[in-house]
Enzyme design. Sequence first.
Site, PDB file in Angstrom:
ATOM      1  N   ILE A 125       0.668  -1.278   0.053  1.00  0.00           N
ATOM      2  CA  ILE A 125      -0.147  -0.019   0.112  1.00  0.00           C
ATOM      3  C   ILE A 125       0.905   1.216   0.096  1.00  0.00           C
ATOM      4  O   ILE A 125       1.758   1.573   1.088  1.00  0.00           O
ATOM      5  CB  ILE A 125      -0.901   0.088   1.343  1.00  0.00           C
ATOM      6  CG1 ILE A 125      -1.856  -1.273   1.053  1.00  0.00           C
ATOM      7  CG2 ILE A 125      -1.688   1.362   1.262  1.00  0.00           C
ATOM      8  CD1 ILE A 125      -3.026  -0.864   2.221  1.00  0.00           C
ATOM      9  N   ASP A 126       0.688   1.768  -1.064  1.00  0.00           N
ATOM     10  CA  ASP A 126       1.697   3.270  -1.158  1.00  0.00           C
ATOM     11  C   ASP A 126       0.653   4.159  -0.749  1.00  0.00           C
ATOM     12  O   ASP A 126      -0.487   4.247  -1.318  1.00  0.00           O
ATOM     13  CB  ASP A 126       2.166   3.216  -2.636  1.00  0.00           C
ATOM     14  CG  ASP A 126       3.136   4.504  -2.793  1.00  0.00           C
ATOM     15  OD1 ASP A 126       4.035   4.816  -1.922  1.00  0.00           O
ATOM     16  OD2 ASP A 126       2.798   5.423  -3.759  1.00  0.00           O
ATOM     17  N   THR A 128      -0.032   5.112   2.421  1.00  0.00           N
ATOM     18  CA  THR A 128      -0.575   4.512   3.499  1.00  0.00           C
ATOM     19  C   THR A 128      -1.523   5.562   4.599  1.00  0.00           C
ATOM     20  O   THR A 128      -2.425   5.383   5.144  1.00  0.00           O
ATOM     21  CB  THR A 128       0.563   3.733   4.692  1.00  0.00           C
ATOM     22  OG1 THR A 128       1.011   2.752   4.038  1.00  0.00           O
ATOM     23  CG2 THR A 128      -0.343   3.209   5.955  1.00  0.00           C
ATOM     24  N   HIS A 217       6.814  14.846   3.423  1.00  0.00           N
ATOM     25  CA  HIS A 217       7.322  13.779   2.389  1.00  0.00           C
ATOM     26  C   HIS A 217       8.016  14.526   1.386  1.00  0.00           C
ATOM     27  O   HIS A 217       9.256  14.111   0.785  1.00  0.00           O
ATOM     28  CB  HIS A 217       6.073  13.083   1.572  1.00  0.00           C
ATOM     29  CG  HIS A 217       5.238  12.201   2.541  1.00  0.00           C
ATOM     30  ND1 HIS A 217       4.478  11.239   1.623  1.00  0.00           N
ATOM     31  CD2 HIS A 217       5.418  12.034   3.763  1.00  0.00           C
ATOM     32  CE1 HIS A 217       3.996  10.636   2.976  1.00  0.00           C
ATOM     33  NE2 HIS A 217       4.695  10.667   4.025  1.00  0.00           N
ATOM     34  N   SER A 241       0.233   9.330  -2.773  1.00  0.00           N
ATOM     35  CA  SER A 241       0.716   8.057  -3.414  1.00  0.00           C
ATOM     36  C   SER A 241       0.883   8.287  -4.953  1.00  0.00           C
ATOM     37  O   SER A 241       0.671   8.922  -5.693  1.00  0.00           O
ATOM     38  CB  SER A 241      -0.357   6.866  -3.138  1.00  0.00           C
ATOM     39  OG  SER A 241      -1.365   6.805  -4.374  1.00  0.00           O
ATOM     40  N   LYS A 244      -0.712   9.731  -8.288  1.00  0.00           N
ATOM     41  CA  LYS A 244      -0.387  10.815  -8.861  1.00  0.00           C
ATOM     42  C   LYS A 244       0.069  10.312 -10.218  1.00  0.00           C
ATOM     43  O   LYS A 244       0.280  11.115 -11.128  1.00  0.00           O
ATOM     44  CB  LYS A 244       0.577  11.734  -8.190  1.00  0.00           C
ATOM     45  CG  LYS A 244      -0.100  12.652  -7.081  1.00  0.00           C
ATOM     46  CD  LYS A 244       0.965  13.493  -6.316  1.00  0.00           C
ATOM     47  CE  LYS A 244       2.052  12.533  -5.486  1.00  0.00           C
ATOM     48  NZ  LYS A 244       1.555  12.005  -4.084  1.00  0.00           N
ATOM     49  N   ARG A 258       9.052  15.555  -6.881  1.00  0.00           N
ATOM     50  CA  ARG A 258       9.331  15.366  -5.432  1.00  0.00           C
ATOM     51  C   ARG A 258      10.933  15.788  -4.970  1.00  0.00           C
ATOM     52  O   ARG A 258      11.782  15.168  -5.362  1.00  0.00           O
ATOM     53  CB  ARG A 258       9.652  13.785  -5.398  1.00  0.00           C
ATOM     54  CG  ARG A 258       8.039  12.879  -5.562  1.00  0.00           C
ATOM     55  CD  ARG A 258       8.176  11.435  -5.257  1.00  0.00           C
ATOM     56  NE  ARG A 258       8.243  11.356  -3.821  1.00  0.00           N
ATOM     57  CZ  ARG A 258       7.042  11.299  -3.161  1.00  0.00           C
ATOM     58  NH1 ARG A 258       5.862  11.516  -3.450  1.00  0.00           N
ATOM     59  NH2 ARG A 258       7.021  11.106  -1.943  1.00  0.00           N
ATOM     60  N   ASP A 273       8.675   2.672  -4.278  1.00  0.00           N
ATOM     61  CA  ASP A 273       7.861   3.977  -4.590  1.00  0.00           C
ATOM     62  C   ASP A 273       7.990   4.560  -5.815  1.00  0.00           C
ATOM     63  O   ASP A 273       7.135   5.288  -6.028  1.00  0.00           O
ATOM     64  CB  ASP A 273       8.339   4.844  -3.558  1.00  0.00           C
ATOM     65  CG  ASP A 273       7.968   4.467  -1.881  1.00  0.00           C
ATOM     66  OD1 ASP A 273       6.774   3.837  -1.884  1.00  0.00           O
ATOM     67  OD2 ASP A 273       8.746   4.926  -1.225  1.00  0.00           O
TER      68      ASP A 273
HETATM   69  P1  AMP Z   1       2.846  11.093  -1.287  1.00  0.00           P
HETATM   70  O1  AMP Z   1       3.525  10.458  -2.563  1.00  0.00           O
HETATM   71  O2  AMP Z   1       4.005  12.158  -0.907  1.00  0.00           O
HETATM   72  O3  AMP Z   1       1.514  10.864  -1.131  1.00  0.00           O
HETATM   73  O4  AMP Z   1       3.308   9.926  -0.408  1.00  0.00           O
HETATM   74  C1  AMP Z   1       3.687   8.870  -0.455  1.00  0.00           C
HETATM   75  C2  AMP Z   1       5.163   8.431  -0.556  1.00  0.00           C
HETATM   76  O5  AMP Z   1       5.854   8.912   0.545  1.00  0.00           O
HETATM   77  C3  AMP Z   1       5.412   6.888  -0.176  1.00  0.00           C
HETATM   78  O6  AMP Z   1       5.712   6.265  -1.174  1.00  0.00           O
HETATM   79  C4  AMP Z   1       6.293   6.787   1.142  1.00  0.00           C
HETATM   80  O7  AMP Z   1       7.194   5.904   1.145  1.00  0.00           O
HETATM   81  C5  AMP Z   1       7.046   8.502   0.899  1.00  0.00           C
HETATM   82  N1  AMP Z   1       7.195   8.864   2.169  1.00  0.00           N
HETATM   83  C6  AMP Z   1       6.775   8.671   3.345  1.00  0.00           C
HETATM   84  N2  AMP Z   1       7.349   9.323   4.637  1.00  0.00           N
HETATM   85  C7  AMP Z   1       8.333   9.890   3.904  1.00  0.00           C
HETATM   86  C8  AMP Z   1       9.172  10.971   4.395  1.00  0.00           C
HETATM   87  N3  AMP Z   1       9.388  11.208   5.638  1.00  0.00           N
HETATM   88  N4  AMP Z   1       9.845  11.701   3.444  1.00  0.00           N
HETATM   89  C9  AMP Z   1       9.784  11.321   2.121  1.00  0.00           C
HETATM   90  N5  AMP Z   1       9.075  10.341   1.499  1.00  0.00           N
HETATM   91  C10 AMP Z   1       8.037   9.785   2.539  1.00  0.00           C
HETATM   92 MG    MG Z   2       5.311   3.922  -0.510  1.00  0.00          MG
END
Ligand code: AMP
Ligand code: MG
Length: 335
Positions: A125-126, A128, A217, A241, A244, A258, A273
Amino acid sequence: MPKFKSKEIEVAVEAVRKGALLAFEMRRKMSISPLTKPDKSPVTPADFAVQALIARMLQKHFPDDPLVAEESAAYLRTEEGSETLNQVKKYVRKKIKGAVRKKILDWIDRGTAEPGSRFWTLDPIDGTKGFIRGDQYAVALALVENGEIKIGVLGCPLLKNAQAVDKKGPGSLVLAVKGKGTWVRPLAKKKDWKPLRVSSRTHPSEAILLRSIEENHVSGPHAEKLVKMLGITQPAIWMDSLAKYVVLASGAGDILCRIPTAPLPDGAEHIWDQAAGALAIEEAGGRITDMDGHPLDFSTGKKLARNRGIIATNGYLHEKVLDAIRQIRPADVKK
Ligand code: AMP
Ligand code: MG
C-alpha cells in the site's frame, strides 16, 4: 488492448488485482488502527495482508525470483504484534483457505530479499497515510531486470479511469510493459483495457501540477517556487501516493516533482515507491528523471542512491521544469 502475453504479465496483473481489491475491502470493513514503524511511518493490517497475498502468488509462479517489498513480518512475530497478526490472518484466510500463521509470516518475509539481476519490487500500500484518511493509495508491483523496469502494475481502488477521484471504488488497474505501452482497465473487470497517453500541453502556464498532501514527504516551499517560476495558473491536484503517477500517465495532470527534504542518502527514494509508476509514465509517452535530469538508476539497491529527487512530466514540459528546478535548486540538499 495489449496484444501480447507473458506469464510475468498475467501473474503481475492478477496479483495486483487481488491485492488492490483486498485493500479496498479491508478499508471498508475495518476500523483502521495504524501502528507506527521505527521510521515513524504508519502501517496497517492491510499493508501486511496485501504483501502476504501478492508474495504468495509470486512465490508460486516464480519461486526463484527475489521480492523486494516495503514490509517485513518482524513486528507481527512479536507478542505485541499478535493482535495485528490476527487481523491480517482473518482477511488473508478469506482469500487463501487454510492459511496458517507461519505461512502468512513467511510470505510477508519473502519481501525482505535484496535486489538481484532479476527481481520484483512491491509496495503493498503506497500512500498508507492516504489509505488511513480515506484518500488515495496504490498497490504497486514491478519486475526489474538488469536495472531496467520491464513490467509495472498499479492498482488504484479510488481512481476511476486512471484519472478521476471516485471514492465509491473499486477504481482502476494500470499495466505498463517496457517498449509496448501503458493501459488501464476497471479493477472490477478482467477486460476492457484502454491505452493511456500523457497530455499534450506544452505551455507551463497551462500545466497542472500534481502535489503530495503530506507536508513532510517532499519540500512544499520548493514546489511553490516552481509554480511561480513556471507561471502556472491552473490549480494543483493534491493527491497521495503513486495515484499521482497514474493521473500523469492518463493526461489529467502534467507535472510531478518530489524535491527531497533531506540530503542523500536519507533523502533518496525507495525503489518500490517509483518503479511501477515510472514505467507507467514513460510508456504513456512521458518522461521521468531526477532533479538533475539524470535517468532513474534502479541498479543501486533498495534505494535510488544515485538520484536526487524525482521530476516527471508529459515530456513536452520536461526541459522547462528542469531549467526552473536548476534555478531554485535547494541549497540544503546536496549530493
Ligand atoms: P506522497 O506521494 O507524498 O503522497 O507519499 C507517499 C510516499 O511518500 C510513499 O511512497 C512513502 O514511502 C513516501 N514517504 C513517507 N514518508 C516520507 C518521508 N518522511 N519523506 C519522504 N517520503 C516519504
Ligand atoms: Mg510507499
